[in-house]
Every structure is written in structure tokens, then in C-alpha cells.
Write an enzyme that holds these catalytic residues in place. Sequence first.
Site, short mmCIF file in Angstrom:
data_model
loop_
_atom_site.label_atom_id
_atom_site.label_comp_id
_atom_site.label_asym_id
_atom_site.label_seq_id
_atom_site.Cartn_x
_atom_site.Cartn_y
_atom_site.Cartn_z
N SER A 128 33.90 36.01 45.34
CA SER A 128 32.86 34.99 45.25
C SER A 128 31.71 35.22 46.21
O SER A 128 30.58 34.77 45.96
CB SER A 128 33.46 33.60 45.51
OG SER A 128 34.38 33.24 44.52
N GLU A 349 28.97 23.40 42.68
CA GLU A 349 30.11 24.29 42.44
C GLU A 349 31.39 23.51 42.19
O GLU A 349 31.74 22.62 42.95
CB GLU A 349 30.35 25.22 43.64
CG GLU A 349 31.49 26.19 43.38
CD GLU A 349 32.16 26.74 44.64
OE1 GLU A 349 32.79 27.80 44.54
OE2 GLU A 349 32.06 26.10 45.71
N ASP A 354 38.83 27.98 40.55
CA ASP A 354 39.29 29.25 41.10
C ASP A 354 40.63 29.11 41.82
O ASP A 354 41.54 29.93 41.65
CB ASP A 354 38.21 29.75 42.07
CG ASP A 354 38.59 31.02 42.78
OD1 ASP A 354 38.61 32.09 42.13
OD2 ASP A 354 38.84 30.97 44.01
N HIS A 358 44.24 30.92 41.10
CA HIS A 358 44.94 31.73 42.10
C HIS A 358 46.39 31.27 42.26
O HIS A 358 47.29 32.08 42.52
CB HIS A 358 44.23 31.66 43.44
CG HIS A 358 43.04 32.55 43.56
ND1 HIS A 358 43.08 33.90 43.28
CD2 HIS A 358 41.75 32.29 43.92
CE1 HIS A 358 41.89 34.44 43.48
NE2 HIS A 358 41.05 33.48 43.86
N HIS A 396 32.74 34.80 38.67
CA HIS A 396 33.67 35.83 38.22
C HIS A 396 34.71 35.16 37.33
O HIS A 396 34.71 33.94 37.16
CB HIS A 396 34.35 36.51 39.41
CG HIS A 396 35.05 35.53 40.32
ND1 HIS A 396 36.23 34.92 40.00
CD2 HIS A 396 34.69 35.02 41.53
CE1 HIS A 396 36.59 34.08 40.96
NE2 HIS A 396 35.66 34.12 41.90
N HIS A 491 41.24 37.80 40.71
CA HIS A 491 40.08 37.69 39.84
C HIS A 491 40.16 38.73 38.72
O HIS A 491 40.90 39.70 38.81
CB HIS A 491 38.79 37.93 40.63
CG HIS A 491 38.55 36.92 41.70
ND1 HIS A 491 37.59 37.08 42.68
CD2 HIS A 491 39.14 35.72 41.96
CE1 HIS A 491 37.59 36.03 43.49
NE2 HIS A 491 38.53 35.20 43.06
#
Length: 539
Positions: A128, A349, A354, A358, A396, A491
Site C-alpha cells: 500500500s 480509505e 485489506d 489478510h 492493490h 496481496h
Amino acid sequence: MRALSPIFLLALLGGGASTLAIGATRGGAPAFAPALLAVDSPVPIHQRRNPWYRDAEASVRAAGAGKGAKNVILFIGDGMGVSTVTASRILAGQQAGKSGEEHRLSFEEFPVTGLSKTYNVNAQTPDSAGTMSAIITGVKTDIGVFGIDETVEYGDCESGRGHELLSLLEMAELAGRSTGIISTARITHATPGATYAKTADRDWEDDSQLSNAAKAAGCIDIARQFVGFEARLDNAFGADVSNGIEVALGGGRRHFHGDAETGGRRQDGLDLIARWQALYPGGHFAADAAGLAEASRAPVLGLFSESHMAYASERAETERDQPSLPAMTRKAIDLLSAASDQGFFLMVEAGRIDHAHHAGNAFNALSDTIEFAEAVRVARAATDGDETLIMVTADHSHVFTIAGYPRRGNPILGKVIPARTGEEALDENGMPYTTLGYMNGRGFRDFGEELNADRGYWDPPAPGRKDISDVDTTRPGYHQEALVPLGSETHGGEDVAVYATGPGASAAMGVQEQNRLFHVMLQATDWEQAAARRIAEAR
């Protein structure tokens, strides 16, 4: 245009205070204004000459999209790859009582769609820091750093000196526009941090994370750079050219104070929240949703958790403590619009998409994406489409897959049931499997109704196939199976989608380098020219 001096660049970075500062310091930045002649752009000459910048600038100019954007809102779905958008669309549709596939998220209604290549200069699959740095500065850089070009050596503060990059948020500030950042992650995290700070290591969120060498070199941590933002721009470009970031909302309180009992991590004795309040005596600090609701004018700093904010599913149950992303977005637009009639720049954001990926938890990744889409809808409804460029993209993707041959309308979080049989599909070992899965990560978890995706880190990885015959995979606490065992899912490296509407949006079409998005946004405005005028006046 005249080349900008190394002293200017140090002032912009906020580093080197131990050797270059003259007089008192303010907000963690040198009280130093280098001699600058009037220039036709505030962008440093090395940034303008950088091939990434130069080529993208020319490409957007050739697209001929034109200007006309008074406001720019950049939405970043952190880790929101195409498979995440697809699965979220289906889940949102199913939650609305439809089969799901035909549903559309708010930004999928935008008239312009493109693709963005996400690799970093030195990484095929990016992070990121490097990706957001490309989006917000127009220059691609290395993995793990932001606000500095690719000549930097990761973790070496000195190597970044003279290679710092001006961001779009800084451009808006210099042009006299109001500016804001929102994140459900820590506001010192990579994506929000890249809008206002420069660092050779994205983990330098507070002074406790700086290496001894970095401290000796005069490097300044990201939280301190946030508080010293206005002073750094004023030192570099002229007195009172900036009035600071008007709105900053998110998590990360721990990096602003040193009270260990409440989670503080600073070791330098600074209380940066108190310092911010001293710098902005008319400002408003909010620690929870109620405090944000009380804010009536900018500047506003909202830090709603010590670390990242809760996942959307959790915040929905504790709305009094942490505001939703749509609520923060609407509040920021109201505050920024009132702060300046010249327009604003806002970055929003959804950082925890994300984090859920993960952790290998599709439920929260999709739920946060759905909340993100609602924030986009709120922003579009609250602004004039003829004068506001809204861009939605991801930094991403993730190694997140939609597979098998489930029938249409099959629960997207469920097990695969093909249309031909109407029964659960079985693998070669006779076990059922889910539509959604991960290539790598921590693997299978069954936490039932647990809403916190990070619960999966408490136990060792459990990769490979499991017998899930008796598991309800649609519950929030289910974590999908993963093939390759890792401490955290990684990612992905494929392109991500770009959605745009408003003045200049047409330039975002096609397959493009990620750093080109900066130029799409900048060239839709008159900010560069306005900034040059204001700097000349300030000097």
C-alpha cells in the site's frame, strides 16, 4: 522553472531539524523558509523530470479530458481487487433479497471505468505504501516507502533527502483549497500517510519505531509529520500559504501520545493531540462518534481508536463509539465545503477491507466493501456532479478467488451447489467446498458469530482442505481455506479497476500505470496554476 533547493526539500520532509532549523520550531518542523523565486509550479524539478511523472503527465494531456473540477474526492478501497468487488456486489444484492449477480454497487454506476497496473518499481506484487505514493504523487516508487522516489533505500532516511515528492493533497493546500483525509485504518498508516508525509519506512508511525540511525539523521515520524504539516509547507513555500489539513478522521491514537496505560507508544514525551489543539485553538478534537457529531467547523481531528478502527460489522453494533465510513464522509464534505468556497480535496480509505483479507475472512472484507460503496453513494449525493471529480479505485488486490460452478443466486459465502445437481458439490476426497477462497494465508477458522476478523491471528495457521460438511460458512466468523500456509494472506499482483465520474473523468479510461491517476485528478483542476500564484504572492 527554477530548480528547488535541497533545503526546500528538507523543509517539505520535516527532517533535518537538528542541523538546519533557524529559531524556534513549530509543530515538529524547522522554522525555516528557504529563499525561493517565483515558479510556474510548486512541483519539484526532479519530480517533474522523473520519467514516471513526465510520461503520465503527457498521456493525460493527450487524452484531452479538460478541466472544470472544483472538488476532487479520491476513494481508496484498500485491497479491493476485482474479485472483491464482484463478491461484494453479489453479497449486497443477496442482502437486499435478490439473487445478487445482477446487483450494482454505487461506483459501478459511474460512466468511466479503467484498469490500473499496481506494481511497484522494485516489486511485482506491491504494498500500500508504494501504490498510494504513485496515486497521490504521480511517481511510482519502491515497496514500503511513500512520498519519495525510487532512488530511496528502504529504511535509510538520508537516502531520501532531495528526492521527496509533492502530493496532490499538498497541491490542493498550496492552491488554497480545503483538504481532508479519512481512513478506517490508522491515519498514520500507509494510504492516508502518503497524502501528507514522506518516509523511507512506512512503519515509522511514531518515534518508538524509528531506528537509532534514523533518529540520529533527524528523521521525523509520520504522526509528528502530520501535526507539523502546515509549518512544513509554510517554511517551504511562504508564510501562511497553508492553513493545515482541515479534516482528519480515523484510527491511530496510540501514535500521538505516550500514555502506556491506554496504549500510547510515543517515547519522546510529546502529546501530539495536545500539540495539535495548541496549534489550532479553534479546532475540534473527537474521540468517538458523538464527539464528531458535535463538530461544527474545521479544523477537526478525529482519532476513534488506539489502533485501526473496528470492522464495519463491529462498528454497526457500537455506533456510539466509532462513526461509520458514510457518516465520516458526509461530515467531512460538509466541513470542507464550509471551510472554503474555492473547493476541496478529500481522500477516503476503507482500510480494513485489506485487513480482513489478510486475516482470510471474506465476510468482513465484503462487508467493509459494501460500507465503502455506501460512502461513495453519500459523497455523490452530497456534491455537484458538474464540479466534483470522484475517483474510486484500489491500491492493490488480494489472492482472493471466486471458483467452482455454483448456481446463480447461491449464497456467495456458502458452499458450492451447482445448478445441474442441486446438491453440494464434493471434491475428489468427498468433501464440500466454498465458492470463495484464498491462495495463501492462515486458512480455516470457524468462529461462528465472531465479528472481529483479527481473532484468527490468535491460533496457528490451519492450511489445506478441511471437512466443512457441518460448518455454516456464511457466518461472520468463518475464515476460508487457504492452500499455502502463511502467517498472513498476501496481496495480489493483477490490475485493479478504476471508476470515475465528473469533470476530467474520461481521462481515466483504459489500461494505465497507477501513477497516471494523479495526473487525471490534477489536470481536471486549476490547482497547479493557483498554487503557483499563491506562492508568488506569499513570497
